[in-house]
Enzyme design. Structure first.
Site: not given
Ligand SMILES: Cc1cc2nc3c(=O)[nH]c(=O)nc-3n(C[C@H](O)[C@H](O)[C@H](O)COP(=O)(O)O)c2cc1C
Length: 373
Positions: A97, A184, A231, A321-322
Site C-alpha cells: 500500500q 489522506y 483503496r 484486518g484485525r
Molecule cells: C492497527 C490498524 C492499522 C491500520 N492501518 C491501515 C493502513 O495502513 N492503511 C489502510 O488503508 N487501512 C488501515 N487500517 C484499516 C484496515 O485496513 C481495515 O480496513 C479495518 O481494520 C477494518 O477491517 P477489520 O474489521 O477486518 O479489522 C488499519 C486498521 C488497524 C486496526
C-alpha cells in the site's frame, strides 16, 4: 469448498483464495526500513490469497506517522525485498500500500520543518498524527497547517508516486495498492467538503477526480494497469472528511472511470469499526454495478459475512484486518472451522514482538495446551 477459499484470477495475478489481508500500520519500523521482523510478520500471514502491506510512504513529505516504512530509498527497497521473498517462498502474493498522508502530518515529520501539503491550506480539525512533540519526544501531535499544492506541486507528487510504484516492482511486489482512502491526500482532493480549490483540481466532479485519475494513469503506464489497485472509502469520515452534495455520484462516477482503466482491483474500506461510518448497503450494490473489475470489500467481516459477499457476487475478494493480526493462519482456520484468537488493540501500534510476531498458528496453540496440560 466454499467460494471464499477457492482460487481467483485477479487480472492475471493468481490468488490461492479470495481472502485478502487488509493494510495495517504496525508502527514498528525503525528508520522507516522494513527489517527481519517485518519479513517474518508477513511470511507468517502468507496463507492469505493476497496480502496488502501496511501503508508505506512514497516520500518524506508523505509521512504522517513515525515508525512507518517507506518505499523511496534504496535501503527501504532492500528491506522490502526480504519481505516479498519470504511471502513468495510460502506461495503467497503481496501488494504494497503506497501512501501520501497530505495534511495529516506535522512539521516535525517534514524535511527542514516544512509545512505539509494538501489540496487546501486548511488543517484537518480535531485530528492528530504521530510525530515529535515540543520536547522532541515521539507521540501524538496536533496537525500542522498545510500549504495547498500548486499545479507544479501536483505534478511533482504524481512523479513521486510513479517512482514509488517502480521501486515497489524492484522490491519484488506483485503490485501496488494506492491509498485513496481514510482522509489522506487523494481524498483531500476528491471530497468536496474539503477541496475548495478554484483551479482545474477543484470545483466540478471532473476536477476533483483529476489528480487521482492522472496519478492512477501515470502509475499504470509505469508498471502496468493490472498491477495497480486502489483503496477508497466512500462515505468515509476519518480525518475531518464531511458529507457533501453529490457524494454518491462522486464515488459511482469514479467507479466507472476506474473500470475503464482495467486495474488489479478496487478495494472499499468500510470505516464502521474505525469511526462508526458504515458504507450504506444499497450503495455497495450500486458501486458493484458501476465497477466491473475485481472488487474487494473490507471492514468488520466475519467468515460468514465474507462468504455471503463473495457468493452473492457483491465482492470478489473479502478483506480482513484485525483478525489477521491475531490469526496468522486465518485462512486455515476458516478452512477447518477452527476458533479464532481474539486481537488485542493494546498491541496494534508500536512495541516489540508481543502482539506482532508471537501469535501462534492454531495447531501450535493446541499442541502447547496439550503439552502444558
Ligand atoms: C492497527 C490498524 C492499522 C491500520 N492501518 C491501515 C493502513 O495502513 N492503511 C489502510 O488503508 N487501512 C488501515 N487500517 C484499516 C484496515 O485496513 C481495515 O480496513 C479495518 O481494520 C477494518 O477491517 P477489520 O474489521 O477486518 O479489522 C488499519 C486498521 C488497524 C486496526
Amino acid at each position: 469448498m466454499s467460494k471464499l477459499l477457492q482460487s481467483y484470477d485477479m487480472n492475471g495475478t493468481l490468488l490461492a483464495n479470495r481472502v485478502l489481508m487488509a493494510p495495517m500500520t504496525r508502527s514498528r519500523t525503525q528508520d522507516t526500513v522494513p527489517d527481519a521482523k517485518t519479513a517474518l510478520y508477513y511470511r507468517q500471514r502468507a496463507g492469505a490469497g493476497l496480502i496488502v502491506t501496511e501503508g508505506s510512504q512514497i516520500s518524506i513529505e508523505g509521512t504522517g506517522y513515525l515508525f512507518t516504512p517507506g518505499i523511496h530509498t534504496p535501503e527501504q527497497i532492500k528491506g522490502w525485498q526480504a519481505v516479498t521473498k519470504g511471502v513468495h517462498e510460502e506461495g503467497g502474493k503481496i501488494f504494497i500500500q503506497i501512501w501520501h498522508v497530505g495534511r495529516i502530518s506535522h512539521v516535525s515529520l517534514q524535511e527542514n520543518g516544512a509545512a505539509p501539503i494538501s489540496s487546501v491550506d486548511e488543517p484537518a480539525h480535531g485530528c492528530t498524527c504521530f510525530g515529535y512533540d515540543e520536547s522532541g519526544q515521539p507521540g501524538p501531535v496536533p496537525l500542522s497547517t498545510p500549504r495547498a499544492l500548486t499545479k507544479d506541486g501536483i505534478a511533482r507528487v504524481t512523479t513521486d508516486f510513479v517512482t514509488a510504484a517502480k521501486n515497489s516492482m524492484e522490491a519484488g511486489f506483485d503490485g501496488i495498492e494506492i491509498h485513496g482512502a481514510n482522509g489522506y491526500l487523494f481524498e483531500q482532493f476528491i471530497n468536496a467538503g474539503c477541496n475548495n480549490r478554484t483551479d482545474e483540481y477543484g470545483g466540478s466532479l471532473e476536477n476533483r477526480l483529476r489528480f487521482t485519475l492522472d496519478a492512477v494513469d501515470a502509475m499504470a503506464d509505469a508498471i502496468g494497469s493490472s498491477k495497480v489497485g486502489i483503496r477508497l472509502a466512500p462515505y468515509g469520515r476519518l480525518h475531518d472528511m464531511h458529507s457533501f452534495d453529490d457524494e454518491e455520484n462522486t464515488w459511482l462516477t469514479l467507479a466507472g472511470k476506474l473500470t475503464e482503466r482495467d486495474l488489479a482491483y478496487v478495494h472499499l474500506s468500510d470505516q464502521e469499526s474505525l469511526c462508526n461510518a458504515a458504507i450504506p448497503k444499497d450503495f455497495i450494490r450500486k458501486f458493484r454495478n458501476a465497477y466491473k473489475g475485481t472488487l474487494v470489500i473490507a471492514g468488520s467481516l466475519t467468515q460468514e459475512t465474507a462468504e455471503e459477499l463473495v457468493n452473492s457476487g457483491v465482492a470478489d475478494l473479502a478483506g480482513f484486518g484485525r483478525p489477521f493480526i491475531s490469526n496468522p493462519d486465518l485462512v486455515e482456520r476458516f478452512r477447518n472451522n477452527w476458533p479464532l484468537t481474539p486481537f488485542d488493540p493494546a498491541t496494534f501500534y508500536g512495541g516489540g514482538d508481543e502482539g506482532y510476531i508471537d501469535y501462534p498458528v492454531y495447531r501450535e496453540s493446541v499442541d502447547d495446551e496439550v503439552r502444558a496440560g
